[in-house]
Design a protein around this motif. Structure first.
Motif, short mmCIF file in Angstrom:
data_model
loop_
_atom_site.label_atom_id
_atom_site.label_comp_id
_atom_site.label_asym_id
_atom_site.label_seq_id
_atom_site.Cartn_x
_atom_site.Cartn_y
_atom_site.Cartn_z
N UNK A 102 0.83 -1.21 0.00
CA UNK A 102 0.00 0.00 0.00
C UNK A 102 0.87 1.26 0.00
N UNK A 103 1.93 1.25 0.78
CA UNK A 103 2.80 2.44 0.82
C UNK A 103 3.47 2.65 -0.54
N UNK A 104 3.82 1.56 -1.20
CA UNK A 104 4.47 1.67 -2.50
C UNK A 104 3.49 2.17 -3.57
N UNK A 105 2.27 1.66 -3.52
CA UNK A 105 1.22 2.17 -4.42
C UNK A 105 0.96 3.64 -4.16
N UNK A 106 0.96 4.01 -2.88
CA UNK A 106 0.76 5.41 -2.50
C UNK A 106 1.87 6.31 -3.02
N UNK A 113 0.78 9.89 -10.09
CA UNK A 113 -0.65 9.62 -10.27
C UNK A 113 -1.51 10.79 -9.84
N UNK A 114 -2.57 10.49 -9.09
CA UNK A 114 -3.57 11.50 -8.73
C UNK A 114 -3.03 12.63 -7.85
N UNK A 271 -10.14 10.74 -6.92
CA UNK A 271 -9.96 9.30 -7.12
C UNK A 271 -8.53 8.96 -7.52
N UNK A 272 -8.07 7.78 -7.13
CA UNK A 272 -6.75 7.30 -7.54
C UNK A 272 -6.71 7.20 -9.06
N UNK A 273 -5.51 7.37 -9.63
CA UNK A 273 -5.40 7.42 -11.09
C UNK A 273 -4.73 6.19 -11.69
N UNK A 274 -4.02 5.42 -10.90
CA UNK A 274 -3.16 4.38 -11.48
C UNK A 274 -3.75 2.98 -11.39
N UNK A 278 -0.53 0.73 -9.64
CA UNK A 278 0.15 1.65 -8.72
C UNK A 278 1.30 0.95 -7.99
N UNK A 279 1.06 -0.27 -7.53
CA UNK A 279 2.08 -1.00 -6.76
C UNK A 279 3.35 -1.23 -7.55
N UNK A 280 3.22 -1.71 -8.80
CA UNK A 280 4.46 -2.01 -9.52
C UNK A 280 5.14 -0.75 -10.05
N UNK A 281 4.35 0.29 -10.35
CA UNK A 281 4.99 1.57 -10.71
C UNK A 281 5.76 2.12 -9.51
N UNK A 282 5.15 2.02 -8.32
CA UNK A 282 5.82 2.48 -7.10
C UNK A 282 7.09 1.70 -6.81
#
Ligand SMILES: [Zn+2]
Length: 297
Positions: A102-106, A113-114, A271-274, A278-282
């Motif tokens: 979750x922290x990595x997606x964030x 992202x958003x 809203x979140x954009x990815x 999100x996790x693998x981009x992070x």
């Protein structure tokens, strides 16, 4: 598992997905992660003309990023896996970063992202549970014990339903996608109905659905106001399955948060954009950060 080759600016160069194979046990899961990473690296060499220069991996549960150890994940059955060392060995001794999912997606939502361009944000995915990532100046605050941002376990109804953490009335028992699914399955009498069906019924004006939805939005707003009172974020990024309801969620949520704040400044609620990349981009951003840290150190 979702994996990607990511360019310096966070560009997605190649993306792949594979089953985690969790039925075969922790050892098989670890081996499937290592093999997936090695295959991805080979893909880069073959199709992009160069090898990955660093790797990032994000896993659920309790993660010690400083030591590179995946400490515990109930659903994967592992304990104290030295994932950073194992991956680095498998990938020809390149630098490896280990993060929490979750922290990595964030991190990705905040940087590319958003939340792009915001200095302080809170990322809250509403899925099976509710988690959170606190973004401060381009990084995510993990806390002293790796538990910062666990907004899903803020108690919003002291007499509410029992939570998996042992407490009662935690936010995630009332406002996660799973909680809305449970409430709507009970209210509609259809055991197969889920949160997305509830959102559709709200849109068509079903009074029972509107009641279920309002309870969830009220609980969510109460939890978010507690979080924003502590953190004063500029942007509140809401993701996960429930956020897919779009304005059916965001319009009443913004109103419910606004109604509750007094002196606090309202953050942008977006809203979140990815989505689920999100996790693998992070993880890719963590890998690039590792290189810039090494260069500057
Ligand atoms: Zn709880």
């Amino acid at each position: 598992m979702k994996a990607a080759l990511v360019g310096t600016d966070g560009t997605l160069l190649h993306e792949a997905r594979r089953a985690t194979d969790r039925e075969r046990g922790a050892e098989a899961v670890i081996e499937s992660i290592l093999a997936f990473a090695a295959d991805l690296r080979a893909h880069g060499e073959e199709h992009l003309g160069e090898s990955a220069v660093a790797a990032g991996v994000a896993v659920p549960g309790i993660v010690d990023s400083a030591k590179g150890i995946a400490v515990y994940a109930a659903n994967l059955g592992w304990r104290d896996v030295p994932l950073r060392t194992l991956l680095s060995e498998r990938l020809g001794a390149i630098p490896v970063a280990l993060g929490h999912d979750v922290r990595t997606g964030g991190l990705a939502e905040g940087r590319i992202g958003a939340g792009r361009g915001t200095d302080r944000f809170l990322f809250v995915p509403l899925g099976t549970g509710i988690a959170g990532a606190i973004g401060i100046a381009g990084a995510i605050e993990a806390g002293a014990h790796g538990n910062a941002g666990e907004i899903g376990h803020i108690v919003v109804r002291p007499d509410g339903p029992g939570c998996s953490c042992g407490q009662r009335g935690c936010l995630e028992t009332l406002a996660s996608a799973a909680a809305v699914t449970r409430a709507w399955a009970a209210a509609s009498g259809d055991p197969g109905a889920d949160a997305a069906d509830c959102a559709k019924a709200v849109e068509s004006g079903d009074p029972a659905a509107i009641e279920v939805w309002r309870n969830a939005v009220d609980a969510l707003a109460a939890g978010l106001v507690t979080a924003l009172t502590l953190l004063d974020p500029g942007t509140l990024i809401i993701g996960g399955g429930l956020a897919e309801a779009g304005e059916t969620l965001f319009t009443p949520l913004r109103a419910a948060v606004e109604e509750r704040v007094t002196f606090q400044k309202l953050p942008h609620i977006v809203p979140a954009a990815l989505g689920d990349t999100a996790g693998c981009l992070g993880a890719g951003l963590l890998a690039w950060d590792l290189l810039s840290t090494e260069v500057s150190a």
